[in-house]
Design a protein around this motif. Structure first.
Motif, PDB file in Angstrom:
ATOM      1  N   ALA A 222       0.831  -1.212   0.000  1.00 26.30           N
ATOM      2  CA  ALA A 222       0.000   0.000   0.000  1.00 26.30           C
ATOM      3  C   ALA A 222       0.863   1.259   0.000  1.00 26.30           C
ATOM      4  N   ASP A 223       1.944   1.265   0.782  1.00 26.23           N
ATOM      5  CA  ASP A 223       2.852   2.419   0.806  1.00 26.23           C
ATOM      6  C   ASP A 223       3.448   2.668  -0.582  1.00 26.23           C
ATOM      7  N   THR A 224       3.869   1.566  -1.213  1.00 29.40           N
ATOM      8  CA  THR A 224       4.488   1.673  -2.530  1.00 29.40           C
ATOM      9  C   THR A 224       3.523   2.283  -3.533  1.00 29.40           C
ATOM     10  N   PHE A 225       2.292   1.806  -3.514  1.00 30.94           N
ATOM     11  CA  PHE A 225       1.321   2.328  -4.476  1.00 30.94           C
ATOM     12  C   PHE A 225       0.977   3.779  -4.167  1.00 30.94           C
ATOM     13  N   ALA A 226       0.926   4.132  -2.884  1.00 31.13           N
ATOM     14  CA  ALA A 226       0.641   5.512  -2.514  1.00 31.13           C
ATOM     15  C   ALA A 226       1.728   6.451  -3.040  1.00 31.13           C
ATOM     16  N   ASP A 227       2.980   6.027  -2.977  1.00 28.53           N
ATOM     17  CA  ASP A 227       4.077   6.853  -3.479  1.00 28.53           C
ATOM     18  C   ASP A 227       3.976   7.006  -4.994  1.00 28.53           C
ATOM     19  N   PHE A 228       3.633   5.917  -5.669  1.00 27.71           N
ATOM     20  CA  PHE A 228       3.429   5.981  -7.115  1.00 27.71           C
ATOM     21  C   PHE A 228       2.278   6.922  -7.453  1.00 27.71           C
ATOM     22  N   ALA A 229       1.179   6.825  -6.701  1.00 28.06           N
ATOM     23  CA  ALA A 229       0.000   7.651  -6.972  1.00 28.06           C
ATOM     24  C   ALA A 229       0.291   9.131  -6.749  1.00 28.06           C
ATOM     25  N   ARG A 230       1.118   9.448  -5.752  1.00 25.01           N
ATOM     26  CA  ARG A 230       1.456  10.849  -5.510  1.00 25.01           C
ATOM     27  C   ARG A 230       2.198  11.456  -6.694  1.00 25.01           C
ATOM     28  N   THR A 231       2.971  10.622  -7.386  1.00 29.24           N
ATOM     29  CA  THR A 231       3.760  11.108  -8.513  1.00 29.24           C
ATOM     30  C   THR A 231       2.954  11.131  -9.807  1.00 29.24           C
ATOM     31  N   HIS A 232       2.088  10.134  -9.980  1.00 25.74           N
ATOM     32  CA  HIS A 232       1.411   9.964 -11.273  1.00 25.74           C
ATOM     33  C   HIS A 232      -0.097  10.210 -11.205  1.00 25.74           C
ATOM     34  N   GLY A 233      -0.572  10.759 -10.124  1.00 24.47           N
ATOM     35  CA  GLY A 233      -1.975  11.087 -10.002  1.00 24.47           C
ATOM     36  C   GLY A 233      -2.132  12.595  -9.793  1.00 24.47           C
TER      37      GLY A 233
END
Length: 344
Positions: free
Chosen positions: A310-321
């Motif tokens: 979940a942390d990993t996806f949250a970091d990705f989402a902050r960059t690409h969302g």
């Protein structure tokens, strides 16, 4: 004299980061960075050698520099440049690995080999176990795409290990690598404005943060810590799982559920917009999902990821969302639809 480490695939961001990280290790004397293309990022004090691992010249590099540690990063699901196609990626993955291992076999100085592999080797099928361990055999071997490449790569690595039992061989099977700079096929998929999904399925997924990927690769390339092993095959993933629907909501991306017969159309459309590995195996993953057990990673390799799935996806989402829809609005709308369905 310290260790001499050769790293392949350094033109990619992950390979470049690993080069810079390995150089900081106190017992490393030199790092030889190898790729067919010159990297756009800096490699610190490493010696860059422009070489194609599909060519026999890689053997001369190992001998010339008396390399003792090889980290094979050039196994990927996406091309490095838009001009490269799937055929070029497969050649580098499979033929390049064959050439590299052949060169390592003839190099008496090589004592350690680390290979970046993928949990794609397990495939995705409706009768799969709930959780894969390293010894689990796939119900059906992958028929194509990056998944098939990883199966072939690992087969060649096992053959090398039998021929050179004096070399410590470590295979790291990464779950989907995500992060701000990730260039994996799943990163391509999640950057789409609308996410095509398989109607009626909501697969479980795992991710590993690119920072954790660098940490575990560095660990595997070094001398074993007390009580740990640096040889063997290890699943690498962050704790926990996410459903594909949860990923879409957290990105603010609407989904487009498609019946399986329509997936062939979606494959063509996605390739037209640059998603290069939307193969039948990727479709199976988006249908059935995949979860791996990471006990060996912790107990034998001695590695503890800093980021959960979940942390990993949250970091990705902050960059690409965010996507087309605010995540909160999308989540609220989905909850209302689900409640309406439950109430009939």
């Amino acid at each position: 004299m310290g260790r001499v480490v050769l790293i392949t695939g350094v033109a990619r961001q992950l390979g470049g980061r690993l080069v810079r990280r390995i150089q900081r290790e106190p017992d490393v004397d030199r790092v030889i960075a190898v790729d067919a293309l010159a990297p756009a990022h800096h490699l610190g004090g490493a010696q860059f050698v422009r070489a194609d691992i599909r060519q026999p010249a890689i053997g001369k590099l190992l001998a010339e520099h008396a390399v003792d540690t090889v980290v094979h990063m050039d196994v990927n699901g996406t091309p490095l440049t838009p001009r490269s196609g799937r055929a070029s990626v497969k050649e580098t993955n499979v033929i390049g690995t064959m050439q590299l291992l052949g060169a390592c076999q003839k190099a008496p100085s090589v004592r350690r080999l680390v290979v970046k592999s993928s949990t794609n080797v397990y495939g995705s099928a409706p009768r799969d176990p709930a959780v894969f361990v390293e010894s689990t055999a796939p119900k059906a071997l992958p028929s194509g795409g990056f998944a098939k490449d990883t199966v072939e790569v690992e087969g060649y690595v096992r053959g090398f290990a039998r021929r050179r039992p004096d070399v410590a061989v470590t295979v790291l099977r990464f779950a989907n690598i995500l992060g701000p700079c990730a260039d994996s096929s799943f990163a391509e998929y999640f950057r789409l404005p609308v996410l095509p999904t398989v109607f009626g399925y909501d697969p479980r997924l795992q991710f590993v943060h690119e920072d954790d990927a660098i940490d575990v690769l560095s660990l595997a390339a070094g001398e074993p810590r007390r009580g740990s092993l640096n040889a063997g095959t290890f699943n690498i993933a962050g704790d926990g799982v996410l459903l594909l629907s949860q990923c879409a909501r957290r990105l603010g991306r609407p989904t487009l559920p498609l019946l399986l017969p329509a997936i062939s159309w979606a494959r063509t459309a996605l390739r037209a917009v640059g998603v290069t590995d939307f193969s039948p195996e990727q479709i199976r993953l988006l249908t059935h999902g995949r979860v791996v057990l990471t006990t060996q990673m912790r107990e034998a390799l001695g590695f503890e990821p800093r980021h959960t799935t979940a942390d990993t996806f949250a970091d990705f989402a902050r960059t690409h969302g965010p996507g087309l829809l605010p995540p909160e609005t999308l989540a609220h709308a989905v909850d209302r639809i689900q409640e309406a369905v439950r109430n009939g």
